[in-house]
Design an enzyme around this catalytic site. Structure first.
Site, mmCIF file in Angstrom:
data_model
loop_
_atom_site.group_PDB
_atom_site.id
_atom_site.type_symbol
_atom_site.label_atom_id
_atom_site.label_comp_id
_atom_site.label_asym_id
_atom_site.label_seq_id
_atom_site.Cartn_x
_atom_site.Cartn_y
_atom_site.Cartn_z
ATOM 1 N N LYS A 253 0.848 -1.200 0.000
ATOM 2 C CA LYS A 253 0.000 0.000 0.000
ATOM 3 C C LYS A 253 0.883 1.249 0.000
ATOM 4 O O LYS A 253 1.749 1.408 0.861
ATOM 5 C CB LYS A 253 -0.912 -0.006 1.227
ATOM 6 C CG LYS A 253 -1.763 1.267 1.408
ATOM 7 C CD LYS A 253 -2.738 1.150 2.584
ATOM 8 C CE LYS A 253 -3.479 2.458 2.862
ATOM 9 N NZ LYS A 253 -4.385 2.391 4.020
ATOM 10 N N ASP A 258 -2.994 9.999 4.000
ATOM 11 C CA ASP A 258 -4.396 9.581 4.096
ATOM 12 C C ASP A 258 -5.163 10.535 5.009
ATOM 13 O O ASP A 258 -5.146 10.404 6.229
ATOM 14 C CB ASP A 258 -4.453 8.145 4.644
ATOM 15 C CG ASP A 258 -5.888 7.624 4.745
ATOM 16 O OD1 ASP A 258 -6.803 8.289 4.213
ATOM 17 O OD2 ASP A 258 -6.071 6.543 5.342
ATOM 18 N N LYS A 265 -10.636 12.373 8.489
ATOM 19 C CA LYS A 265 -10.193 11.928 9.806
ATOM 20 C C LYS A 265 -10.160 13.110 10.775
ATOM 21 O O LYS A 265 -10.016 14.251 10.346
ATOM 22 C CB LYS A 265 -8.766 11.370 9.699
ATOM 23 C CG LYS A 265 -8.658 10.035 8.993
ATOM 24 C CD LYS A 265 -7.217 9.561 8.950
ATOM 25 C CE LYS A 265 -7.079 8.236 8.229
ATOM 26 N NZ LYS A 265 -7.691 7.091 8.914
ATOM 27 N N ASP A 276 1.231 5.901 5.829
ATOM 28 C CA ASP A 276 0.304 4.999 5.149
ATOM 29 C C ASP A 276 0.907 4.412 3.871
ATOM 30 O O ASP A 276 0.222 3.748 3.107
ATOM 31 C CB ASP A 276 -1.000 5.749 4.851
ATOM 32 C CG ASP A 276 -2.226 4.862 4.987
ATOM 33 O OD1 ASP A 276 -2.100 3.758 5.549
ATOM 34 O OD2 ASP A 276 -3.307 5.279 4.528
ATOM 35 N N ASP A 335 -12.511 6.779 3.645
ATOM 36 C CA ASP A 335 -11.296 6.515 4.428
ATOM 37 C C ASP A 335 -10.869 5.051 4.320
ATOM 38 O O ASP A 335 -9.771 4.699 4.716
ATOM 39 C CB ASP A 335 -11.553 6.907 5.888
ATOM 40 C CG ASP A 335 -10.274 7.056 6.680
ATOM 41 O OD1 ASP A 335 -9.187 7.031 6.061
ATOM 42 O OD2 ASP A 335 -10.364 7.209 7.915
ATOM 43 N N GLU A 337 -9.704 3.492 1.924
ATOM 44 C CA GLU A 337 -9.156 3.647 0.568
ATOM 45 C C GLU A 337 -8.094 2.621 0.231
ATOM 46 O O GLU A 337 -7.878 2.307 -0.939
ATOM 47 C CB GLU A 337 -8.572 5.064 0.412
ATOM 48 C CG GLU A 337 -7.141 5.277 0.916
ATOM 49 C CD GLU A 337 -6.955 5.054 2.412
ATOM 50 O OE1 GLU A 337 -7.947 5.102 3.151
ATOM 51 O OE2 GLU A 337 -5.804 4.815 2.840
ATOM 52 N N ARG A 339 -7.911 -0.599 0.698
ATOM 53 C CA ARG A 339 -8.437 -1.821 0.063
ATOM 54 C C ARG A 339 -8.815 -1.561 -1.390
ATOM 55 O O ARG A 339 -8.789 -2.461 -2.212
ATOM 56 C CB ARG A 339 -9.618 -2.359 0.888
ATOM 57 C CG ARG A 339 -10.765 -1.412 1.000
ATOM 58 C CD ARG A 339 -11.720 -1.787 2.126
ATOM 59 N NE ARG A 339 -11.207 -1.399 3.451
ATOM 60 C CZ ARG A 339 -11.851 -1.625 4.584
ATOM 61 N NH1 ARG A 339 -13.005 -2.246 4.579
ATOM 62 N NH2 ARG A 339 -11.330 -1.240 5.739
#
Ligand code: BES
Ligand code: ZN
Ligand code: ZN
Length: 483
Positions: A253, A258, A265, A276, A335, A337, A339
């Site tokens: 990833k 993020d 968030k 991230d 959020d 994101e 996956r």
């Protein structure tokens, strides 16, 4: 830091610091007499990671002797030695020590021990300070020699392997520690491009247009809220003499920041979401090590790199996107994101012919609730691959905990509006996230690692600096080498 392999005469070696192992309850012949009072008072007890730094020890030419506690001899494995080596370097930093010799003797004098110490010394030399305008003078150890009474090709190979993994870990951490204003998706692709130079790996970056042509709707939906264009990084290693038709795909990833997107968030702690992309950084580092160590299987490293922002073009909760696999996804929370970008990366890896997949992602806060910061969560669709993985991880000293992937978790992802929705319910968030990914890996043996709790250290440890840990790079490399 420069690393050497030698066969020092421990008493006669001239160095700033000679590092000697002492086991719990043990008494080294060369230290027992000069350090008798320290042994008698219990100050040197050989406890794991206990360090005693002494000047001018009788019988040694070294300016200092660092007695490094190795714990119970029967418990001392490669992972323990790696920690001791790393902690020893960290202990000596900032004390004016420029050169050191790490003596590997007794039961620790094995090829696996040499590899572990080489990796540990390098890992310990790393600091998260590359963005300080001035670095503290005298803070780093310039060179360390591993002194061991072993000779031959085996020990040299082990040393090389340990060094290569240590350098790869530090490369990965150098990338991961870059802040999100500097490490954009484009910059991440540039770091990968620079790594690939001269390695023989083939390299490609798919840009937004290419991703649109291919139909990577899940990834592009995440990227569309940011002014920074996405980059889909592909690094390929092909062995000269393949031992079979295994083609391992490593996917990381690469969300360079993020914010959560429109499902934004909270402000507090949001700066942490610069990490991230640690899964992606681990894949880039692992590919460097794989290119140098040349395993007998083909390995493809894939890093989907994007920034998740709530710009005016950002995707909305309620949007439905079509992934590269053709499956449609209803976005209920922007959020979730990771996956989405991984779904397209997994499909792409399958299109490239990967026969086995491992992805690493800082995917859910839920995994840290479940496992804390000690173990990464492992989800597996195939028993044989899981077994290989757990053994690769054990040798790397990276703790992994097997998590469930029962069909029941799939129920949480049902929606009437599309093939699947991108979030599950309140409970078992790491499991429903993994289940989402399984939808895309299908029948191909696949492992998903949730490293949200383990990729970054908030508080330094004796053997590891604050910041990115490099996990699961060591396991990636061991998996490829062990096939
Ligand atoms: N990058 C985060 C996961 C994360 C959280 C990593 C904490 C490191 C530390 C991920 O993209 C995310 O936001 N996940 C959500 C999923 C939820 C919306 C279903 C989460 O874990 O809250
Ligand atoms: Zn997120
Ligand atoms: Zn994320």
């Amino acid at each position: 830091m420069e690393l050497k392999l030698g066969q020092a005469d421990l008493a006669g070696v001239e160095t700033d610091a000679l590092i000697l192992l002492e086991t719990e309850g043990g008494k080294r012949a060369d230290l027992a007499r000069p350090l008798a009072p320290l042994y008698e008072s219990g100050e040197i007890a050989g406890k794991f990671l206990e360090f005693t730094l002494l000047h001018g020890v009788e019988g040694f030419k070294a300016r200092r002797v660092l007695v490094a506690g190795a714990g119970k001899p029967e418990k001392l494995d490669a992972a323990g030695l790696r920690k001791i080596a790393s902690a020893a370097v960290r202990h000596l930093k900032g004390k004016g020590v420029k050169s050191a010799v790490f003596a590997l003797d007794g039961g620790a004098a094995t090829e696996a021990g040499v590899a572990a110490v080489a990796t540990g010394l390098l890992a310990g030399s790393w600091e998260p300070d590359r963005f300080k305008s001035t670095r503290e003078p005298g803070k780093s150890v310039a060179s360390v020699e591993i002194a061991v009474d072993l000779t031959g090709e085996g020990v040299e190979k082990a040393f090389e392997r340990g060094r290569i993994i240590g350098e790869a870990l530090n490369l990965s951490r150098d990338i991961a520690v870059e802040p999100p204003n500097i490490l954009t998706p484009t910059a991440m692709a540039e770091r990968a491009r620079a790594m690939v130079q001269g390695t023989g790996l083939s390299f490609e970056v798919l840009d937004r247009d290419r991703m649109q042509q291919l139909g990577m709707g899940a990834l592009l939906g995440v990227a569309q809220g940011s002014a920074e264009p996405p980059a889909f990084i592909v690094m390929q290693y092909k062995p000269e003499n393949p031992s079979g038709d295994v083609h391992l795909g490593l996917i990381g990833k690469g969300v360079t920041f993020d914010t959560g997107g429109i499902s934004i968030k909270p402000a507090e702690g949001m700066e942490k979401m610069k990490y991230d992309m640690c899964g992606g950084a681990a894949v880039i580092g692992a590919m460097q090590a794989i290119a140098r160590l040349k395993p007998n299987i083909a390995v493809t490293g894939i890093v989907p790199a994007v920034e998740n922002m709530p710009g005016s073009k950002a995707q909305r909760p309620g949007d439905i996107v079509t992934s590269l696999s053709g499956k449609t996804v209803e976005i209920l929370n922007t959020d979730a994101e990771g996956r989405l970008i991984l779904a397209d990366a997994i499909t792409y890896a399958l299109q490239l012919g990967c026969t086995h997949l491992v992805d690493a992602a800082t995917l859910t806060g839920a995994i840290a609730v479940a496992l804390g910061h000690t173990s990464s969560g492992v989800f597996a669709s195939d028993e044989a691959l899981l077994e290989r993985w757990m053994s690769a991880a054990k040798d790397a000293g990276e703790k992994m905990w097997h998590m469930p992937l029962d069909d029941e978790y799939r129920d949480q992802l049902k929606t009437v509006y599309a093939d699947i929705q991108n979030i599950g319910g309140r409970w078992g968030g790491a499991c429903s996230a993994a289940m989402f990914l399984k939808e895309f890996s299908g029948e191909t043996p696949w492992i998903h690692l949730d490293i949200a709790g383990t990729a970054w250290l908030d508080d330094e440890k004796p053997f590891l600096a604050k910041g990115p840990t490099g996990i699961p790079l060591g396991s990636f490399v061991n998996l490829a080498m062990g096939w």
